[in-house]
Design a protein around this motif. Structure first.
Motif, PDB file in Angstrom:
ATOM      1  N   VAL A 175       0.826  -1.210   0.000  1.00  0.00           N
ATOM      2  CA  VAL A 175       0.000   0.000   0.000  1.00  0.00           C
ATOM      3  C   VAL A 175       0.857   1.256   0.000  1.00  0.00           C
ATOM      4  N   GLU A 176       0.255   2.340  -0.442  1.00  0.00           N
ATOM      5  CA  GLU A 176       0.885   3.652  -0.338  1.00  0.00           C
ATOM      6  C   GLU A 176       0.092   4.446   0.692  1.00  0.00           C
ATOM      7  N   ARG A 193      -1.615   7.045   0.447  1.00  0.00           N
ATOM      8  CA  ARG A 193      -2.947   7.464  -0.008  1.00  0.00           C
ATOM      9  C   ARG A 193      -3.963   6.332  -0.023  1.00  0.00           C
ATOM     10  N   ASP A 194      -3.511   5.079   0.162  1.00  0.00           N
ATOM     11  CA  ASP A 194      -4.458   3.958   0.232  1.00  0.00           C
ATOM     12  C   ASP A 194      -5.030   3.794   1.640  1.00  0.00           C
ATOM     13  N   MET A 197      -7.728   0.438   5.008  1.00  0.00           N
ATOM     14  CA  MET A 197      -7.316   0.659   3.627  1.00  0.00           C
ATOM     15  C   MET A 197      -8.559   0.736   2.743  1.00  0.00           C
ATOM     16  N   LYS A 198      -8.412   1.551   1.670  1.00  0.00           N
ATOM     17  CA  LYS A 198      -9.565   1.809   0.808  1.00  0.00           C
ATOM     18  C   LYS A 198      -9.628   0.738  -0.269  1.00  0.00           C
ATOM     19  N   THR A 199     -10.639  -0.098  -0.202  1.00  0.00           N
ATOM     20  CA  THR A 199     -10.731  -1.183  -1.176  1.00  0.00           C
ATOM     21  C   THR A 199     -11.962  -1.008  -2.050  1.00  0.00           C
TER      22      THR A 199
END
Lengths: 311, 482
Positions: B254-255, B257-258, B268-270
């Motif tokens: 992940v980065e 921004r995730d 985390m944005k999934t």
């Protein structure tokens, strides 16, 4: 799956599909220009795929090699094979943990191939078809590797959604390029060699010969390219596949987004399914082909909103 | 000795340990490889070198250098001749690193809690508080199993008599482990069968051990916690390593921004909404981790991460604020820490180090600057160093000014020559200086060190600096099982 990852996989697949289409389109046009240079014009190609001012495009016109070079290797052209492979690889690089090593290596090697200095020389001095064929082969390798190694999960679904959306757009664009040369007049006697090259380049020649017995006729070709569900590059086939892979993304978590996108795909698919060449030529071919592109890009926007928005 | 032309140019350097030669004789651990190299024609070796380069390139084991908007893919230079470590040398190293790491973990726990070691006057208080990597924000935070350093890459060098010295303790985000793994894979390809013939211990289990340790840190007691690798992104020069580790552990890369923090929980944005994250193996430096607490302009981190960490809702690996323990000025006190916390004698030696904030030591260093290497305490990667024997008078004068202005920022060490190992360069086998960075993994069940490591090599003739940013390369590192 991370939204960013889904976004990258989707775009990786779109860039690869577009690369493949553009290479094939260049191949038919070049072949056609060799056969019949009087009627032939590169302008539709440059208009649809290039990003040049009219004057710049006109300057390139008589020189097929230069145009191919611009479409394959130009670093400023956002639709050149060079740029798209770079973008596809960059997307893949950001999601290496979500694709197989085989797929990553395949893209990485393709990237190194388009960076070879020798390509410019070959395009200038040798047979361009040989170069285009070699690049098309790299694309085939990518499709084979992704199909044979990628795990059957969300990632592959997003890749295929991207791939078939792009294919539907490209197929209608390639058709549009030719039809605009004929001023969309289906009764205008066109040279059959072009149609032949078109079918050959998208692997539809033998299917055409078997299916349509009345020789090369614009209406039959339009029928195959738009509506034939057995032809893997037809628009309707692509939309069927798009729907199929998108439906696999259904989950309890994102019902709103799913139903919105699903509705749009279903609507467009029905539009194709319940059209035929006759009805389409009545409403206007150019308009019809154009509306397919517009519908697909609004599907893309909605998909982006509900599935990829992460920042 | 030196019968084939391949080795004709191998000149032993005076007062330098050679990994392959014991005076005129080839050391037993190298005999097999030496014989093997003598049997192959020289141009065959060049072909193998070419093959190695091609493999790195096609597998994308590269980093991108951006110049004038265009990215150029580079490979980290690789020397094809392996560096070989005997079983007994390894036993010693392993014991030494484990001891050192135990003490360093206790030190970090202590510094960020009761500070006994400062109160007892073993480590000077001002040293800790003047260290830019000491983070007040970490004071009093309890972290899982009291492990601060989960992954350490301690750099070792060898003096002229072969003694191992610790050059520095990398306790923040040590890199290079992917090269330990990939270099071995390349050796398997270019020298088929050579590895089993030499009974080389494997290194492939590293990601599995790391993953096991990461799982064990999950604050939630659930069957499959979410573990991620946090990378600064594809423009980072170690991006390949981050991606490789995520892939080999089968976890998400992940980065910043995730990720998002809500109500002190990291998500985390999934594609199917937010998913809670339990363990973060971060490869982002402390100062960029949380813009609310550290560098406010950072876009690489996650707002609110530290608050989630403080509440114990997420585990972060390595912990935050470890820099106070691998600061070059703190380094001097590590042997004392070992005595203080463990009541043991240090197994691995420190390189004698002068602190320039101490007047007497400073004067001694300035007088003998030709035999010294002076380093900045908070720089790494071989930047900001002065090699006294090679520097011009002007460079020395400029450096002296800086030292006097802010002596806390500098340490000096006598120049240690580093051992030589055989390298294949321009068609000849030549000696080049090497160091060794083994990777130690510290988990709730103890410390494990995969038998191997990263051997960095100074490819420039006569150079003593092995850092990749200064023209260094690497070698496959073999630890023999017997």
């Amino acid at each position: 799956m991370l939204s960013r990852v889904a976004d990258s996989l989707y775009w990786m697949a779109r860039y690869m599909e577009r690369t493949d289409s553009i290479l094939r389109m260049l191949k038919i046009n070049y072949a056609s220009s060799q056969d019949n240079s009087e009627d032939f014009s590169w302008q539709p190609v440059l208009r649809i795929f290039g990003h040049l001012e009219q004057a710049e495009a006109a300057e390139l016109e008589p020189n097929g090699r230069k145009i191919i070079q611009y479409m394959v290797l130009d670093r400023e052209n956002p639709n050149s094979v060079f740029t798209m492979i770079r973008k596809a690889r960059e997307n893949a690089r950001g999601v290496q943990d979500n694709i197989t090593t085989e797929l990553w290596r395949c893209l990485n090697e393709f990237y190194h191939v388009v960076h070879e200095e020798r390509l410019t020389y070959l395009l200038q001095h040798e047979d361009p078809i040989t170069v285009l064929d070699a690049l098309i082969k790299e694309c085939m390798l990518y499709f084979g590797v992704s199909d044979n190694t990628m795990f059957r999960g969300e990632g592959l679904c997003f890749m295929n959604v991207g791939k078939y959306m792009e294919r539907a757009i490209q197929t209608s664009d390639i058709l549009d390029v030719k039809l605009s040369n004929l001023a969309y007049d289906l009764d205008k006697p066109a040279d059959t060699t072009y149609w032949k090259y078109l079918l050959m380049s998208i692997s539809g020649y033998s299917l055409y010969l078997k299916r349509y017995r009345s020789g090369f006729e614009a209406r039959n070709i339009i029928d195959q390219v738009l509506f034939n569900v057995d032809f893997p590059r037809s628009v309707l086939y692509s939309l069927n596949q798009l729907q199929r892979y998108f439906k696999r993304l259904q989950s309890d978590q994102n019902t709103e987004g799913f139903s919105k996108v699903d509705f749009m795909i279903g609507k467009l698919r029905s539009k194709l399914q319940y059209s035929d060449v006759q009805s389409v030529s009545q409403t206007g071919l150019h308009h019809y082909l154009n509306s397919i592109g517009t519908d697909i890009s609004s599907i893309g926007t909605t998909l982006n909103h509900y599935y990829f928005a992460y920042s | 000795m030196l019968t084939t032309p391949l080795f004709h140019h191998y000149a032993l350097s005076p007062r330098t340990w050679d990994e392959m030669y014991d005076d005129e004789k080839v050391r037993f651990q190298y005999r097999n490889v030496f014989d093997f190299l003598q049997r192959i024609p020289a141009d065959e070796l060049s072909k193998k070198e070419e093959l190695a380069k091609k493999l790195f390139m096609s597998q994308g084991i590269t980093f991108t250098v951006y110049s004038s908007g265009e990215g150029i893919e580079k490979i980290f230079p690789f020397d094809i001749i392996p560096r070989i470590i005997t079983a007994s040398e390894w036993n010693f190293i392993e014991k030494g690193i484990k001891q050192r790491l135990r003490a360093l973990n206790l030190f970090l726990k202590d510094v960020y809690h009761h500070q006994f070691i400062l109160k007892d006057g073993i480590v000077p208080v001002e040293l800790v508080y003047s260290c830019p990597h000491y983070l007040r924000e970490m004071q009093g935070i309890n972290i899982p199993h009291d492990i601060y350093v989960h992954i350490a890459g301690i750099d070792l060098i060898r003096d002229h008599d072969g003694t191992f010295y610790v050059l520095e303790d990398n306790l923040r985000t040590p890199s290079g482990v992917s090269y330990m793994i990939e270099n071995r894979e390349i050796t398997k390809r270019i020298f088929p069968d050579l590895i089993p013939q030499n009974f080389v211990r494997p290194v492939t289990q590293y990601p599995n051990i790391l993953y096991k340790n990461l799982l064990a840190l999950s604050p939630r007691q659930i069957s499959s916690p979410t573990v991620v690798v946090l990378t600064p992104g594809i423009y980072n020069s170690a991006y390949f390593e981050h991606a490789t580790l995520a892939r080999l552990m089968g976890i998400e890369l992940v980065e910043g921004r995730d990720l998002v923090v809500e109500n002190h929980i990291v998500y985390m944005k999934t594609t199917s909404g937010l998913q809670q994250v339990d363990v973060i193996y971060r490869r982002v430096d402390d100062e960029y981790l949380d813009p609310l607490v550290f560098e406010p302009s950072s876009v690489l981190g996650v707002s609110g991460l530290l608050s989630a960490y403080r509440k114990g809702n997420v585990a972060i690996v390595n912990s935050i604020g470890n820099g106070v323990a691998d600061d070059k000025a703190t380094y001097v006190y590590v042997p004392e820490m070992i005595r203080y916390y463990l009541n043991e004698e240090p197994i691995l030696k420190n390189v004698p180090t002068y602190q320039l904030s101490n007047v007497e030591e400073r004067e001694h260093v300035l007088k003998n600057i030709n035999q010294m290497v002076v380093k900045k305490t908070n720089e790494s990667g071989g930047y900001g160093m002065l090699m006294g024997h090679a520097a011009s008078d002007e460079e020395i004068a400029a450096y002296q000014k800086q030292i006097i202005k802010n002596p806390r920022q500098f340490i000096a060490q006598p120049i240690i020559s580093l051992s030589n190992a055989p390298c294949y360069i321009n068609g000849k086998v030549q000696p080049r200086r090497v160091d060794l960075r083994p990777f130690a993994l510290c988990g709730p069940t103890g410390i494990e060190i995969v038998a191997g490591g990263l051997t960095r090599v100074a490819l420039k003739e006569g150079s003593l600096v092995v850092n990749s940013s200064q023209g260094g390369g690497s070698k496959d590192t073999w630890v023999l099982a017997k």
